[in-house]
Design a protein around this motif. Structure first.
Motif, PDB file in Angstrom:
ATOM      1  N   GLU A  21       0.830  -1.203   0.000  1.00 19.85           N
ATOM      2  CA  GLU A  21       0.000   0.000   0.000  1.00 19.85           C
ATOM      3  C   GLU A  21       0.866   1.255   0.000  1.00 19.85           C
ATOM      4  OE1 GLU A  21      -3.657   1.969   2.611  1.00 19.85           O
ATOM      5  OE2 GLU A  21      -2.942  -0.075   3.034  1.00 19.85           O
ATOM      6  N   GLY A  72       2.310   1.650  -3.433  1.00 20.48           N
ATOM      7  CA  GLY A  72       1.295   2.173  -4.340  1.00 20.48           C
ATOM      8  C   GLY A  72       1.050   3.658  -4.148  1.00 20.48           C
ATOM      9  N   MET A  73       1.018   4.091  -2.877  1.00 20.72           N
ATOM     10  CA  MET A  73       0.798   5.513  -2.598  1.00 20.72           C
ATOM     11  C   MET A  73       1.972   6.351  -3.076  1.00 20.72           C
ATOM     12  SD  MET A  73      -0.953   5.253   1.174  1.00 20.72           S
ATOM     13  CE  MET A  73      -1.254   7.008   1.291  1.00 20.72           C
ATOM     14  N   ARG A  74       3.208   5.805  -2.932  1.00 18.56           N
ATOM     15  CA  ARG A  74       4.384   6.541  -3.434  1.00 18.56           C
ATOM     16  C   ARG A  74       4.329   6.688  -4.953  1.00 18.56           C
ATOM     17  NH1 ARG A  74       9.133   3.725   0.280  1.00 18.56           N
ATOM     18  NH2 ARG A  74       8.800   5.040   2.133  1.00 18.56           N
ATOM     19  N   ILE A  75       3.930   5.601  -5.635  1.00 18.22           N
ATOM     20  CA  ILE A  75       3.824   5.671  -7.105  1.00 18.22           C
ATOM     21  C   ILE A  75       2.762   6.690  -7.517  1.00 18.22           C
ATOM     22  CG2 ILE A  75       3.149   4.373  -9.161  1.00 18.22           C
ATOM     23  CD1 ILE A  75       4.397   1.891  -7.836  1.00 18.22           C
ATOM     24  N   GLN A  76       1.611   6.655  -6.804  1.00 18.69           N
ATOM     25  CA  GLN A  76       0.533   7.595  -7.108  1.00 18.69           C
ATOM     26  C   GLN A  76       0.981   9.032  -6.862  1.00 18.69           C
ATOM     27  OE1 GLN A  76      -2.180   6.255  -8.391  1.00 18.69           O
ATOM     28  NE2 GLN A  76      -3.071   8.267  -8.833  1.00 18.69           N
ATOM     29  N   SER A  77       1.717   9.225  -5.738  1.00 21.23           N
ATOM     30  CA  SER A  77       2.216  10.570  -5.426  1.00 21.23           C
ATOM     31  C   SER A  77       3.177  11.056  -6.506  1.00 21.23           C
ATOM     32  CB  SER A  77       2.925  10.554  -4.069  1.00 21.23           C
ATOM     33  OG  SER A  77       3.524  11.799  -3.810  1.00 21.23           O
ATOM     34  N   TYR A  78       4.049  10.124  -6.981  1.00 19.84           N
ATOM     35  CA  TYR A  78       4.993  10.489  -8.048  1.00 19.84           C
ATOM     36  C   TYR A  78       4.234  10.874  -9.318  1.00 19.84           C
ATOM     37  CZ  TYR A  78       8.372   9.925 -11.794  1.00 19.84           C
ATOM     38  OH  TYR A  78       9.141  10.125 -12.897  1.00 19.84           O
ATOM     39  N   LYS A  79       3.148  10.114  -9.646  1.00 15.42           N
ATOM     40  CA  LYS A  79       2.363  10.433 -10.838  1.00 15.42           C
ATOM     41  C   LYS A  79       1.727  11.812 -10.719  1.00 15.42           C
ATOM     42  CE  LYS A  79       1.183   5.703 -12.222  1.00 15.42           C
ATOM     43  NZ  LYS A  79       0.080   4.718 -12.374  1.00 15.42           N
ATOM     44  N   TYR A  80       1.181  12.105  -9.505  1.00 15.47           N
ATOM     45  CA  TYR A  80       0.553  13.419  -9.308  1.00 15.47           C
ATOM     46  C   TYR A  80       1.569  14.539  -9.483  1.00 15.47           C
ATOM     47  CZ  TYR A  80      -3.648  11.156  -7.473  1.00 15.47           C
ATOM     48  OH  TYR A  80      -4.789  10.414  -7.342  1.00 15.47           O
ATOM     49  N   GLU A 129       2.406  14.825 -13.159  1.00 13.92           N
ATOM     50  CA  GLU A 129       1.333  15.498 -13.909  1.00 13.92           C
ATOM     51  C   GLU A 129       1.316  16.996 -13.627  1.00 13.92           C
ATOM     52  OE1 GLU A 129      -2.254  13.546 -12.880  1.00 13.92           O
ATOM     53  OE2 GLU A 129      -1.792  11.691 -13.966  1.00 13.92           O
TER      54      GLU A 129
END
Length: 236
Positions: free
Chosen positions: A68, A71-79, A82
């Motif tokens: 988890e 996943g949150m680190r990857i999502q944060s990197y994507k944000y 972007e």
């Protein structure tokens, strides 16, 4: 009530407060020790098989938490990526808009360049003479030109009238001050070529033509045009 009495009251209140805090802390410590003791006793009563099962379940939970977090680190990197991409697009759009404003003459600009001072005592210069100077400057790489503080842009037109030259709806007349932003040496050489525009105008009666190289030339902005009939098409 004097100040010493007030201090004694405050000191007493402080002692009472400290005593209450100490009592609360002591109660919490005792409670925590009892809970830990009860948990330890409960664990000690479990069999090796039960402990192994508990450890296995904890490891599964730890693995799930690690996934988890990843996943949150990857999502944060994507944000962040972007957001950076959007900012880069906005920066590029802002730069393009600023470039367009400069080309359209809507922004006051400055830079190295030259200043030309022309005096026409007899009033013999016409729009073709001024236009030839502008064309020489543009051919030499001038990035901005003004005549008597009137910005020269693509839609600027020169017209000879009685006693003056019209440009951008303004009257332009001697003495003429032409400013150009660009490489001062190249601009100067373009105007002073043997048999060039300077020689041609200097040879005329009553004409004085002087060029000054400058490290800072400021060219004013042109007032934005007013449109009465044209409008952008929505959605394009």
């Amino acid at each position: 009530m004097n100040i010493f009495h007030l201090r004694r009251i405050q000191s007493k209140r402080m002692e009472i407060t400290i005593a209450i805090i100490c009592a609360i802390i002591g109660f919490l410590l005792v409670t925590q020790l009892r809970v830990q003791g009860a948990l330890s006793r409960k664990l000690m009563e479990l069999s090796e098989q039960d402990l192994g099962q508990i450890i296995g379940e904890l490891n599964v939970e730890i693995d799930a938490l690690h996934k988890e977090v990843t996943g949150m680190r990857i999502q944060s990197y994507k944000y962040r990526r972007e957001a950076a991409d959007k900012q880069a697009i906005l920066d590029e759009a802002a730069k393009n808009l600023e470039d367009l404003r400069i080309v359209a003459g809507l922004t006051r600009v400055q830079g190295n360049g030259i200043q030309i001072l022309i005096t026409d005592k007899e009033g013999i210069l016409n729009e073709h003479d001024i236009l030839e100077i502008i064309q020489e400057l543009r051919a030499a790489g001038a990035e901005g030109i003004s005549i008597n503080d009137q910005r020269v842009v693509a839609r600027s037109a020169l017209e000879k009238r009685e006693g003056y030259i019209g440009m951008n709806g303004k009257r332009i007349q001697s003495p003429y001050t032409i400013k150009a932003i660009g490489n001062p040496e190249i601009l100067y050489q373009a105007l002073t070529l043997p048999g060039g525009i300077k020689d041609a105008l200097d040879s005329l009666e009553g004409i004085s033509f002087r060029i000054i190289k400058k490290s800072k030339v400021i060219i004013p902005a042109l007032s934005p045009p007013k449109y009465h009939y044209i409008a952008p098409i929505k959605g394009e």
